[in-house]
Design a protein around this motif. Structure first.
Motif, PDB file in Angstrom:
ATOM      1  N   THR A 248      -2.012  15.623 -31.036  1.00  0.00           N
ATOM      2  CA  THR A 248      -3.407  15.311 -31.362  1.00  0.00           C
ATOM      3  C   THR A 248      -4.068  16.564 -31.925  1.00  0.00           C
ATOM      4  N   ALA A 249      -4.951  16.372 -32.908  1.00  0.00           N
ATOM      5  CA  ALA A 249      -5.604  17.518 -33.552  1.00  0.00           C
ATOM      6  C   ALA A 249      -6.900  17.906 -32.857  1.00  0.00           C
ATOM      7  N   ALA A 250      -7.650  16.917 -32.390  1.00  0.00           N
ATOM      8  CA  ALA A 250      -8.962  17.231 -31.819  1.00  0.00           C
ATOM      9  C   ALA A 250      -9.359  16.181 -30.797  1.00  0.00           C
ATOM     10  N   VAL A 251     -10.149  16.631 -29.830  1.00  0.00           N
ATOM     11  CA  VAL A 251     -10.751  15.764 -28.810  1.00  0.00           C
ATOM     12  C   VAL A 251     -12.249  15.965 -28.878  1.00  0.00           C
TER      13      VAL A 251
ATOM     14  N   HIS B 110      -4.861  20.515 -24.680  1.00  0.00           N
ATOM     15  CA  HIS B 110      -4.153  21.694 -25.170  1.00  0.00           C
ATOM     16  C   HIS B 110      -2.643  21.472 -25.176  1.00  0.00           C
ATOM     17  N   LYS B 111      -2.145  20.725 -24.210  1.00  0.00           N
ATOM     18  CA  LYS B 111      -0.722  20.395 -24.210  1.00  0.00           C
ATOM     19  C   LYS B 111      -0.355  19.532 -25.420  1.00  0.00           C
ATOM     20  N   ALA B 112      -1.317  18.740 -25.895  1.00  0.00           N
ATOM     21  CA  ALA B 112      -1.088  17.894 -27.068  1.00  0.00           C
ATOM     22  C   ALA B 112      -1.365  18.626 -28.373  1.00  0.00           C
ATOM     23  N   GLY B 113      -1.785  19.893 -28.288  1.00  0.00           N
ATOM     24  CA  GLY B 113      -2.062  20.679 -29.481  1.00  0.00           C
ATOM     25  C   GLY B 113      -3.456  20.519 -30.033  1.00  0.00           C
ATOM     26  N   ALA B 114      -4.362  19.938 -29.260  1.00  0.00           N
ATOM     27  CA  ALA B 114      -5.710  19.640 -29.750  1.00  0.00           C
ATOM     28  C   ALA B 114      -6.707  20.720 -29.380  1.00  0.00           C
ATOM     29  N   ILE B 115      -7.723  20.865 -30.215  1.00  0.00           N
ATOM     30  CA  ILE B 115      -8.912  21.598 -29.807  1.00  0.00           C
ATOM     31  C   ILE B 115      -9.864  20.614 -29.135  1.00  0.00           C
ATOM     32  N   VAL B 116     -10.661  21.101 -28.203  1.00  0.00           N
ATOM     33  CA  VAL B 116     -11.608  20.265 -27.473  1.00  0.00           C
ATOM     34  C   VAL B 116     -13.015  20.618 -27.918  1.00  0.00           C
ATOM     35  N   VAL B 117     -13.710  19.620 -28.458  1.00  0.00           N
ATOM     36  CA  VAL B 117     -15.085  19.776 -28.917  1.00  0.00           C
ATOM     37  C   VAL B 117     -15.998  19.063 -27.922  1.00  0.00           C
ATOM     38  N   VAL B 118     -16.933  19.798 -27.331  1.00  0.00           N
ATOM     39  CA  VAL B 118     -17.842  19.236 -26.340  1.00  0.00           C
ATOM     40  C   VAL B 118     -19.259  19.254 -26.867  1.00  0.00           C
ATOM     41  N   ASP B 119     -19.870  18.084 -26.903  1.00  0.00           N
ATOM     42  CA  ASP B 119     -21.305  17.979 -27.190  1.00  0.00           C
ATOM     43  C   ASP B 119     -22.031  18.238 -25.872  1.00  0.00           C
TER      44      ASP B 119
END
Length: 402
Positions: A154-157, A180-189
Motif C-alpha cells: 500500500t502506498a498511503a493511509v 509501515h509494514k505494508a510500505g505505506a505512509i500514514v496521513v492523519v487529519d
C-alpha cells in the motif's frame, strides 16, 4: 535580524512556542511579524537570479514558491507540531489533496478510514481512482479490517481521529505500525484534536494535515491549510507538487494565522471546557438519542482517547429524536448558536451533516458511519457555557412541541 535570544527555544513550552517560534525580525525590529504582500522578488544581478533557480543560492523567487510571511507560519507550525518541515496551502482540502496526489501514482493502492470529512471521502472514492489508484475503505475502529486491508503493498493511509462528525477515535499507533509494514505512509487529519491535544507524529504517523481555517485561525476570517512531516518527504515529494500546481497560501492569510496561533491554546482550552459542560448537559436532556464526546466515559473509545489525546476537544456530536424534522426544528429554534458548516471557531456553530458536510455520501454509507437524520455536529465556542445550555434548551423546547 532574528529574534534576539534563541538559546532557550528548545526548552520552550507550547504556549510560548505559539507566540515566538520561528520569529525572524527584519532590520526594522518590528514587534509583530511583517506581511510581505508581494508577488515576486528582485535580484541583485542576473547571475544571482540564475543561481537562485539552480539552488546554488537561497533567495525568494516568487510567492507561489515561497514568501517570508508564509515561511514564518510554516516554521511556527512545524515547531508546534514537532515536525521537521511544513508546507502551507491555500485551504485545508488543498493540504489533504496535495499530500495524497504528490505521493501516489497509477497502480498504487490507498487505504482509508470510511469515517472521513465529505470532501476527503470524495477524493478517495472518486478522484484517486480516476488516475488509476486503487482505494479501499475500512471501519477505522476495527483493527481486523485494517490488518486485512494492509496485508498487501500500500502506498498511503488516510485517517481522521477524532473523525468528522461522529468523533470516532482511531488507534494511530497501531494503524501506523500495520501501514509501515505494508510500505505505506500514514496521513492523519488532525483538525478535530488540533495541535494542542494530539501529536500524530509522536504516535507513528508520517504526515499531519490541517485545515488552518479551523482552530488555528479559529475566528472565521481566512482559509488555509498545512502539511507537516519529514524534511526529505516535504522537499522531494510535496514541494515540487504544490509549487508547480499552484496550491499556495496568501501571505495575508498566513499573517492572520500567525496572529491566531498566539491565542490557540487559550481559545481551544476554553472551548473544550465549554464542550465538556455542554456534553454533560446533552447527555441527560429530554429528546436526546445519543451524545458522543471523547472526554466522556461513555464514549465508545474513551480509553483510547485518554491515551492519545490530552483533552476531549471542542466538538460534540449528538442525535435528537424525530429524525431530520426534529434536527431542523431544534437548530432553527437556536438564537445564540449559529447554523454553519464551519467548525473550530470562537463562535458556537451547529450543522446537520446529513444535508451539508456529508450530503454527497450515499445514505446507506452515512448510516453505517452513525450519521443519522437526527445527527447534529456542535462546534462549541467561547461563549459562556450557561448561555449555550440555555440556548440548547430552546432547541429541546421546539423538539418537544413537534
Amino acid at each position: 535580524m532574528s529574534n534576539s535570544d534563541t538559546s532557550s527555544q528548545s526548552t520552550w513550552r507550547p504556549a510560548t512556542r505559539q507566540l515566538h517560534a520561528g520569529l525572524e525580525r527584519t532590520a526594522y525590529g518590528e514587534t509583530s511579524e511583517p506581511v510581505f504582500l508581494t508577488s515576486g522578488f528582485v535580484y541583485d544581478s542576473a547571475e544571482q537570479a540564475a543561481q537562485t533557480f539552480t539552488g546554488e543560492v537561497t533567495h525568494y523567487q516568487y510567492s507561489r514558491f515561497g514568501n517570508p510571511t508564509v515561511a514564518a507560519l510554516e516554521r511556527r507550525l512545524a515547531d508546534l507540531e514537532g515536525a521537521e518541515a511544513c508546507v502551507a496551502t491555500s485551504t485545508g482540502m488543498g493540504a489533504v489533496s496535495s499530500a495524497l496526489l504528490s505521493h501516489v501514482k497509477a497502480g498504487d493502492r490507498v487505504v482509508a478510514s470510511s469515517a472521513l470529512f465529505g470532501s476527503c471521502h470524495w477524493i478517495v472514492a472518486n478522484l484517486l481512482p480516476r488516475y488509476g489508484v486503487t482505494t479501499v475503505f475500512v471501519d477505522g475502529t476495527n483493527m481486523d479490517e485494517w490488518a486485512e486491508a494492509l496485508s498487501e503493498p500500500t502506498a498511503a493511509v488516510l485517517l481522521e481521529s477524532p473523525s468528522n462528525p461522529m468523533l470516532e477515535i482511531l488507534d494511530i499507533a497501531a494503524i501506523s505500525a500495520l501501514a509501515h509494514k505494508a510500505g505505506a505512509i500514514v496521513v492523519v487529519d488532525n483538525v478535530f484534536a488540533s495541535p494542542v491535544y494530539q501529536k500524530p507524529l509522536e504516535l507513528g504517523a508520517d504526515v499531519v494535515v490541517y485545515s488552518c481555517t479551523k482552530h488555528i485561525d479559529g475566528q472565521g476570517r481566512v482559509l488555509g491549510g498545512a502539511v507537516l512531516g519529514r524534511a526529505q518527504w516535504i522537499t522531494e515529494t510535496l514541494q515540487p507538487f504544490t509549487r508547480n500546481t499552484g496550491n499556495a497560501l496568501s501571505p495575508f492569510n498566513a499573517w492572520v494565522m500567525l496572529k491566531g496561533l498566539e491565542t490557540l491554546s487559550l481559545r481551544v482550552d476554553a472551548m473544550t471546557r465549554n464542550a465538556a459542560q455542554v456534553a454533560d448537559y446533552l447527555a441527560s436532556a429530554p429528546g436526546i438519542v445519543t451524545v458522543r464526546y471523547p472526554g466522556r466515559a461513555d464514549h465508545p473509545q474513551y480509553a483510547l482517547a485518554q491515551r492519545q489525546m490530552s483533552a476531549g476537544g471542542t466538538l460534540v456530536a449528538f442525535e435528537v429524536a424525530g429524525g431530520r424534522e426534529g434536527a431542523f426544528a431544534f437548530m432553527n429554534a437556536l438564537k445564540l448558536i449559529a447554523i454553519s458548516n464551519n467548525l473550530g471557531d470562537s463562535r458556537s456553530l451547529v450543522t446537520h451533516p446529513g444535508t451539508t458536510t456529508h450530503s454527497k455520501i450515499a445514505p446507506e454509507a452515512r448510516a453505517a458511519l452513525g450519521i443519522n437524520e437526527g445527527t447534529i455536529r456542535f462546534s462549541v465556542g467561547l461563549e459562556d457555557a450557561q448561555d449555550l445550555i440555555d440556548d440548547l434548551a430552546r432547541g429541546f423546547a421546539a423538539l418537544a412541541a413537534l
